[in-house]
Structures are given as C-alpha cells and as structure tokens.
Scaffold this motif. Structure first.
Motif, PDB file in Angstrom:
ATOM      1  N   PHE A 288       0.842  -1.211   0.000  1.00 48.76           N
ATOM      2  CA  PHE A 288       0.000   0.000   0.000  1.00 48.76           C
ATOM      3  C   PHE A 288       0.873   1.256   0.000  1.00 48.76           C
ATOM      4  O   PHE A 288       0.658   2.183  -0.785  1.00 48.76           O
ATOM      5  CB  PHE A 288      -0.922  -0.037   1.225  1.00 48.76           C
ATOM      6  CG  PHE A 288      -1.586   1.277   1.538  1.00 48.76           C
ATOM      7  CD1 PHE A 288      -2.568   1.802   0.692  1.00 48.76           C
ATOM      8  CD2 PHE A 288      -1.223   1.996   2.681  1.00 48.76           C
ATOM      9  CE1 PHE A 288      -3.177   3.020   0.980  1.00 48.76           C
ATOM     10  CE2 PHE A 288      -1.828   3.214   2.975  1.00 48.76           C
ATOM     11  CZ  PHE A 288      -2.807   3.734   2.124  1.00 48.76           C
ATOM     12  N   LEU A 289       1.878   1.288   0.881  1.00 45.50           N
ATOM     13  CA  LEU A 289       2.735   2.465   0.972  1.00 45.50           C
ATOM     14  C   LEU A 289       3.572   2.650  -0.295  1.00 45.50           C
ATOM     15  O   LEU A 289       3.796   3.771  -0.749  1.00 45.50           O
ATOM     16  CB  LEU A 289       3.666   2.353   2.183  1.00 45.50           C
ATOM     17  CG  LEU A 289       2.996   2.432   3.560  1.00 45.50           C
ATOM     18  CD1 LEU A 289       4.002   2.122   4.658  1.00 45.50           C
ATOM     19  CD2 LEU A 289       2.374   3.811   3.783  1.00 45.50           C
ATOM     20  N   ALA A 290       4.032   1.538  -0.870  1.00 49.17           N
ATOM     21  CA  ALA A 290       4.886   1.628  -2.062  1.00 49.17           C
ATOM     22  C   ALA A 290       4.148   2.289  -3.217  1.00 49.17           C
ATOM     23  O   ALA A 290       4.755   2.998  -4.022  1.00 49.17           O
ATOM     24  CB  ALA A 290       5.364   0.235  -2.469  1.00 49.17           C
ATOM     25  N   ALA A 291       2.844   2.056  -3.300  1.00 47.37           N
ATOM     26  CA  ALA A 291       2.069   2.590  -4.425  1.00 47.37           C
ATOM     27  C   ALA A 291       1.445   3.947  -4.110  1.00 47.37           C
ATOM     28  O   ALA A 291       0.806   4.558  -4.969  1.00 47.37           O
ATOM     29  CB  ALA A 291       0.974   1.591  -4.802  1.00 47.37           C
ATOM     30  N   HIS A 292       1.629   4.426  -2.900  1.00 43.57           N
ATOM     31  CA  HIS A 292       0.988   5.669  -2.476  1.00 43.57           C
ATOM     32  C   HIS A 292       1.527   6.851  -3.284  1.00 43.57           C
ATOM     33  O   HIS A 292       2.730   6.949  -3.527  1.00 43.57           O
ATOM     34  CB  HIS A 292       1.264   5.876  -0.984  1.00 43.57           C
ATOM     35  CG  HIS A 292       0.328   6.833  -0.321  1.00 43.57           C
ATOM     36  ND1 HIS A 292       0.402   8.190  -0.511  1.00 43.57           N
ATOM     37  CD2 HIS A 292      -0.703   6.626   0.535  1.00 43.57           C
ATOM     38  CE1 HIS A 292      -0.544   8.776   0.216  1.00 43.57           C
ATOM     39  NE2 HIS A 292      -1.231   7.848   0.852  1.00 43.57           N
TER      40      HIS A 292
END
Lengths: 488, 383
Positions: A288-292
């Motif tokens: 989730f954070l990587a694609a934020h």
C-alpha cells in the motif's frame, strides 16, 4: 568532459583505463541495469583483479552462525580468570566478524566492478534505507546486496518489503524488541512484572523517511498502527541459539522472523487503509505504501536530486513519477527514467565524497584499498595501510557508520565546507603517494576530454619536480569539472 | 549547596506573555567586541528531559516513568534532580555556574528527527524554511567568525562566509597542504567552490597538533582556541545517541547514562580548555524534541515534544531550574503522551546570544529567529 565521461560521472563511477568506451552512452547506461558483475577485487596489493573468494561472501545463515560463535566466545572468555582480554577480543573479532571484509568488498566492487551504474543506484538506495548501528553492522552489506541490489529488476514494493523485514533494519530501528500491546508476550510480561510492549521507531521512519514523507499528513495514530503491524517482526541477530529461533519464529531464517506471540492481534488502520491481522499484514502495508502517491512524488524527487540536479525541475520529477505510476513501481522503468533525465539535463551534479573517491581511483587506476588477505593485518609491505572503515570515516561518508536514519543529503550545500574540501586534497595526495604506477594526469585528461579550464588549471602547476606532478594530479581531481561543480 | 528556592510559584511563567516581552528598541549590536563566548552542544536524536532532569517532586513522576526513574539521582531541590551521570553539572549547579530550563522546546511538534533537526539549527519558523542557521546569523550580525567541530558544516553555523569548521584529519600518506595549489584551485573554481577553497587556504596556514577524536578532547581544544586572544567566539559540538527508543535504562543505569555522561564530560572539557575565559562563556544544549512521558514497551521512550535544556558557564551567576512546570498527569501532557513545552527554547538561545555576543534582544528576535514577539528570558538566566 566528453559525453561518455559526463554521464559516467553523473550516473556511474567513471570508466577504468581498460574499459572500452561505449558508442551509445544512453543505450549502455540502460543496459547496465541488467548487467550484474561478480564481486571483483584483489587478494593482495599488486595482485590480479579476480572475483572475491566464496569463503568471504557468507550467506545470511553463515553470518548468523559466526555471530553465535562470536557471542559464545565472549561468554566463555568472560568466565575465565582475567576476563575477556583485549587479545582475545581481537582474535574473536578477526575470526568471527565480517563487517570489515564487507566494507572492503563493497569498496573493491566500486573500484573494479563493471556494473558501475548499478552500484551507484545501490548506494543511493542503501542511503535511503539507512541502517547504521553497531548491532546491525554485520548485516549491512547483506542488506545492500540482497535486499536492495538483488531486487533491481523487480518492483519498489518488493524492495521495500525485503528491506523492512531485513534483520539489519529491524534491529537498527529497535523493532525486534517491539511487541503489540495486546500480544501474548505483553500479557505474560505483565503477569511476571516485566516490561514489554510497543515502540514506534520503525513504524515512524517507514512512513516518514522510507515512503510517504510528512507531506502525507499522517497522524500519530497512523504511526502507532504501523508500529502495531510491524510488532513481532525481527529478533536479536546475535547470540540466539537455533532452538530459540525455532521456538519464537518457527524458522531459523533471520530474514523471515515473525514472532506470533509478539504480534498485535486484529486489523489496523494506516492512512485510511485497513491492514489485516497476522504475518501477511506487513506485506499489505508495504504494498500500500509503495504505491501511495506521496511515496511516488517523495522518491521521484529524491532520485532526481541525487542523479539529475540539486534542484530538479518539475519536468524531471514528473517524468520519473509518471514512469513509476505507469509501471506500477517497476524499478527498471523508474531507473531508466532517472537515466534519461540525468542525460537530458545539462546541469552538473556535485559528487559526494565516497563517489568521488571511487571515481578518482577508477580514472587513475590506482591501488588504494588493501587486499582481502591483508585486512586486520599490519602488513608492512603496504605503503598505505588505512582500514576501509577509517577511509570512509575520514572522507565523511560511511555507509557502515553509526548514524541517523535520514541518511546523507544529496545536495551540495550540505558538503560545502573547508574541512570537506581539504579532505579531498589530502585523499588525492594520499592516492598519488600510495601508488607509483598511477595513470598520468595528462593521459587521464585526454581520455575524459578535460575542459580548457581544467587543462589551464593543471598547466598552471607545471614543473619538473615530483611535487609538481603530484599537485597537477590533485588539481585535476579537485577541479570544478571532476568535483561535479561545473560542466565543461 | 546553595538553596535554589524552587517552589511551583517561582517557576517562570512562560505562558504569561508579560513576563517575556522585552520592548527594548531595535538598535543594532550594542558593543564592538563581543562580551563573551558561546558554545552549542547539539544532542542528536531527541534527549529525554525527564531522564536527564527527573521531576521527582511531581506526584505522577514515579507512576509515569516506572523503570526509567534513575536510582541515586542527584538532588537539585525539592522538585528536580539530576541523572547520576551528570555529576560535573551537579557541582557546577552548586557553584552557581549552570542552570536548567525544563519543559521547553523549539516550536516543533511533529516528532520527526529530520524536520526537527533542521528547525533547531535553522531557527526558522518551519523546517527547511532557512538555508542559514541561527548561530550563523547571530555571528553575522555581530561580525565575528565561528568554528564548528565536525567534518561537515552544520546548518546552525551557516550564513556567514567566514565561518569555518574543523575536524582533525588522519589520512596516511598525505602531507601539509600546498598553498600554491590551493590558490590555483581557488582561482579555478566558481564562487561556490572558491569560497570553500579560500577557507582551506586559511587553514593551511595554521599548524594543527595531533589529538584524539573523542568529544571531550574536541571540547577541550575548542575551549583552548576560544580562550586565545582573537580566538573563535562560538563553537558547536554535536553528540549523537539520544534517540532512546529502547533499553534506555538497562537496570544498572549504564545504557542511556553513558550518553548523558558524554554531555557532562564535554562541559567539563570546555571548562578545562577555556581556563580563565570560562568566566564569560556560555554553553547550551539543544535537541530536536523531548520524548514521551510514559515508558514505551521496550524500556525506552518514543519521540515527543518538551525536553530540558542545560546552560553552563561562568556567565551564569546564579543557578536555577527555570520552568513553568506543566505537570505529568495524562491531561497535562501534550496530546496525552509527551512532556508539554511551556517555554519557547528560542528565547533561551536568544538570551545566550544576547549575553555572549552583546546583540540586542529585539534584533535577535527579528533577524535571527524572525519572530518579533519572541519573549525575552534573559533576566531569568543571567540576573
């Protein structure tokens, strides 16, 4: 400088004398992303360049074994009359610690390797994901090679997960001792009057430094919930017997160490996203954070600042960010975009001390780092005998130093000090003085296509004495052109 | 032991604006030669003020701090003590040469090292708003050079072209810098590079003795250099290791105590080096934030807000613990987790600048901290 060397300076480590210069520098640079090189180095000063021996490239498991022996030796020696003596400590460190060899191997790779562009990117990401503590230094080299470099042809989310779960990171940011407030571990501890619970060190830095940055306006609750997702991951990497690893994590693999009893039960909400319970929660969170969007912008900017320009323009950043979005965070595509913008931009890029040192050594073909047989010895045949750790400490940039998690800045203003510049003069001096077989200044200038201004500077120090020749070499290496302060 | 006369009603009321408003007209610096010396110790990581200066008189202290209450703490008064690692500071307090400011912080509440360190050095209104530092700007206004004891040039000192930094080099096979070479490099570089090489040239004219690299030796060296006629007026020393998320107290008082002892040792070394110049010197600590009041799950504390500041030096004539104590009950904490800050630490820095560099408070407020209404706390520290 000619285009080959201008690009090799910005994106790589410069071409060594024996390397053939590419016809198409951009094509070469992009191909570098898929051109791994073995760890090349020298066994002794003066010996041939060849791959490092397998014995000095232990796996994580082998390192763990050595760490256990190291710890058991300390315990055994302490029991002896007279305690853990200095000579016993020296012998134990020499036989069972690997980090100094890791630093040397890293240095050799950067000086002798043909994968210069990948190595620059590896250092960039290793600095982004700073691991810098006494307790984790044994596995810093492993994290650089296996969590970072080995994932270059994969996605950022894979790299993020591998780094976040790496024993070095988990121990550096104290996560290995963090337990969910409602975990079994905390219940047992409370019943026995002991202390156990959560700390938010890694949870905070995962959001602030590694991914979305404060621009995402996360709350303390987000940080605490991220810490709860992380609770249970990691274990003390030194001294744990295998049985204890099995008991706690159900495995002896330090890179997959999840202690169920330390985990926080239940779902957690981070930045509006519900993260499930259990071991899989962390992968959910890092994906989730990587694609934020805030991660994409934060890291596209950081990459551009490092490789394109101190103050990258919007076009540069957006170009990288859009490659990121379109490829769903594929590192090949992201790195390719960085290469394209670095080449397109005519802005000079100031070279940080460590990169500069490697570039000077490659250009001049000097032998400066000792061989793998010579580390931890006081071999008097070496004219030059600085340990690698000391070299990087003196340079002011050391990826193995104890330091804060935000890492070194890419901006030149952080490095503009008299002391830092004096170090460059002294290192150029030291390199020249240490190797009598060094490439001559004029040959280097011809090969790189030195600018008129650089030639004028070198010429102004002309003289017949050996001191003049040395000063000409120093002047070239500390010229605006080679420091990356001005373009030709 | 002097009587610190510390009762709650004597604490400085930082929230009461009248106590701080100086109202002195802006008129440039007040003296030609600075009246004193200033040294800043940067405590990297966010020092836990409640460990360094335990508020054992607070009814909630023991309950909130649990295992982190240091044993054998040194008593300052009926309310505050000192961590046992701060023995030297304790005797300086006893001889009226040091003070503590407690429950204080720069105005930064977001608990990020990265932002916080930038703010406490830049001294601007928000992180990353300034390219120069508050001490650098102060020196610029006072027209005097400073020197940083670290390899890089810390933000806090940037702003004045003549500021210099120094960290003894140990590079084998390198000889004394050749002045002709440096002059040629200075001429060949554009402005950015040549300004820096110009400093290298100045340094090459000095002879530097070999010395150990530890923080105490550096502090002693700084003290000696500052004590010389025409020596530097300011110095900065950075100490790391204050980000105590875990094992802050290992049960024997060793762990975090070692870091606190470093502060104590650096102050003692400054005093040795300064010799007679100690009498007009000020040494102050800064840190990016304090920490949580409650102990976290790993015998440490997480990032917080209010901390404590240590001010030492002969320029102090009366030791005090200056505080508008906010209390430690849950509802007295900042966001129910951190020690509240009730004193703006920029005011403390401003007072130290005023005392050591002789600059007018309003000038400092306006030109150094860009905060025209920054309260003046000079009298609490130096009268």
């Amino acid at each position: 400088m000619n285009e080959n060397f201008r690009i090799a300076q910005k994106l790589g480590l410069m071409f060594r004398p024996e390397e053939t210069l590419p016809q198409d520098i951009k094509g070469w640079a992009i191909k570098q992303l898929h051109a791994p090189s073995p760890s090349l180095g020298i066994g002794n000063v003066g010996s041939d360049v060849k791959p490092w021996p397998k014995i000095f490239q232990p796996s994580l498991d082998q390192k763990a074994v050595k760490l256990r022996i190291h710890w058991e030796t300390i315990k055994r020696e302490r029991k002896k009359k007279g305690g853990y003596t200095e000579s016993a400590q020296r012998a134990n460190d020499r036989d069972n610690l690997m980090y100094e060899k890791d630093i040397l191997r890293f240095s050799h790779r950067n000086v002798y390797g043909s994968d210069q562009l990948r190595l620059r990117l590896m250092s960039f990401w290793a600095n982004h994901f700073t691991i810098g503590s006494f307790d984790s230094r044994e596995v810093i080299g492993h994290a650089m090679e296996e969590a970072i470099l080995a994932n270059f042809n994969d996605s950022f989310s894979t790299m993020l997960y591998k780094v976040t779960t790496h024993p070095g990171m988990l121990s550096y940011l104290d996560n290995h001792i963090s337990a969910g407030p409602n975990s079994n571990q905390v219940r047992w501890a409370k019943a026995n009057g002991e202390q156990a619970g959560l700390n938010d060190n890694l949870g905070r830095e995962l959001l602030e430094l590694h991914t979305v940055s404060p621009s995402a306006n996360y709350t303390e609750t987000d940080i605490r919930n991220a810490a709860k997702v992380l609770a249970g991951w990691g274990i003390d990497i030194k001294g744990n017997p295998l049985s204890s690893l099995m008991d706690q994590g159900g495995t002896t693999n330090l890179w997959d160490m999840y202690k169920r009893n330390w985990a926080e039960p239940g779902n957690k909400m981070v930045l509006g996203k519900t993260i499930g319970t259990g071991k899989g929660g962390l992968k959910q969170l890092t994906d989730f954070l990587a694609a934020h969007e805030h991660t994409v912008m934060h890291l596209s900017t950081k990459l551009a600042e490092h490789f394109v320009s101190d103050v990258p323009n919007k076009t540069d950043v957006n170009y990288i960010a859009s490659a990121w979005r379109q490829s769903n965070g594929n590192l090949d595509q992201i790195h390719t975009a960085v290469i394209e913008r670095a080449i397109a931009s005519k802005e000079p890029k100031f070279q940080l001390p460590m990169t500069w040192l490697f570039q000077v050594l490659r250009l001049s073909n000097a032998t400066y780092f000792m061989g793998w047989n010579e580390i931890n010895t006081s071999n008097n045949s070496l004219k030059f005998n600085m340990q690698p750790m000391q070299i990087f400490d003196e340079l002011g940039q050391n990826l193995w130093a104890e330091r804060q998690p935000n890492g070194y800045s890419s901006k030149k203003e952080e490095w503009m000090s008299g002391e830092m510049f004096e170090r460059r003069i002294r290192f150029a001096d030291s390199i020249w003085t240490s190797d009598s077989q060094i490439q001559s200044t004029s040959v280097i200038m011809d090969r790189i296509g030195a600018s008129k201004e650089t030639r004028k500077l070198v010429e102004s120090l002309h003289g017949m004495s050996s001191r003049s020749k040395k000063n000409q070499f120093i002047a070239l290496m500390c010229s605006p052109e080679l420091m990356g302060l001005e373009n030709a | 032991m002097p009587n610190y006369k510390l009762t709650r009603r004597d604490f400085l009321k930082a929230s009461g604006a009248s106590l701080f408003l100086a109202g002195i007209p802006l008129q440039g610096f007040t003296q030609d030669k600075p009246p004193g010396k200033i040294s800043v110790i940067i405590l990297e990581g966010g020092m836990d003020g409640l460990s360094a200066v335990p508020a054992f008189g607070d009814p909630n202290f023991e309950k909130m701090r649990g295992i982190l209450v240091p044993e054998n703490y040194l008593k300052l008064n009926s309310f505050f003590g000192l961590h046992p690692s701060l023995k030297n500071l304790s005797s300086l307090m006893a001889s009226n040469n040091a003070s503590i400011v407690h429950a204080t912080s720069f105005p930064y509440k977001k608990r990020s090292h990265f932002e916080g360190q930038n703010l406490i050095q830049g001294g601007g209104l928000t992180p990353f708003s300034e390219k120069t530092g508050w001490l650098g700007r102060s020196l610029e206004l006072a027209k005097i050079p400073g020197r940083a004891l670290s390899l890089e040039m810390p933000l806090i000192l940037r702003g004045y072209g003549e500021n210099d930094n120094f960290f003894p080099a140990k590079i084998n096979n390198s000889s004394k810098i050749n002045i002709n070479l440096v002059e040629k490099l200075t001429a060949a570089h554009g402005k950015v590079g040549s300004d820096v090489f110009e400093k290298v040239k100045q340094k090459s004219l000095l002879t530097l003795e070999n010395m150990p690299r530890d923080s105490q030796s550096l502090a002693e060296y700084a003290g000696k250099a500052m004590a010389k006629k025409d020596g530097p007026t300011a110095s900065v020393i950075r100490l790391s290791g204050f980000d105590s998320h875990a094992s802050q107290d290992d049960g024997n008082g060793n762990d975090h105590g070692i870091d606190l002892a470093k502060i104590d040792g650096v102050i003692a070394a400054y005093k040795r080096g300064l010799g007679g110049a100690w009498d007009n010197s000020i040494i102050l600590t800064i840190t990016e934030f304090g920490r949580t009041v409650a102990v976290n799950g790993t015998r440490g504390t997480d990032h917080g807000y209010g901390s404590a500041g240590i001010i030492a030096g002969g320029a102090i004539s009366k030791s005090r613990v200056i505080s508008d104590w906010p209390g430690l009950a849950k509802n007295e904490q900042y966001e129910q987790r951190d020690l509240m800050s009730t004193i703006d630490y920029r005011s403390v820095c401003a007072a130290c600048i005023e005392k050591s560099l002789g600059l007018d408070h309003d000038l400092i407020a306006n030109k150094v901290f860009f905060e025209p209404k920054l309260p003046r706390v000079f009298d609490y520290l130096f009268s």
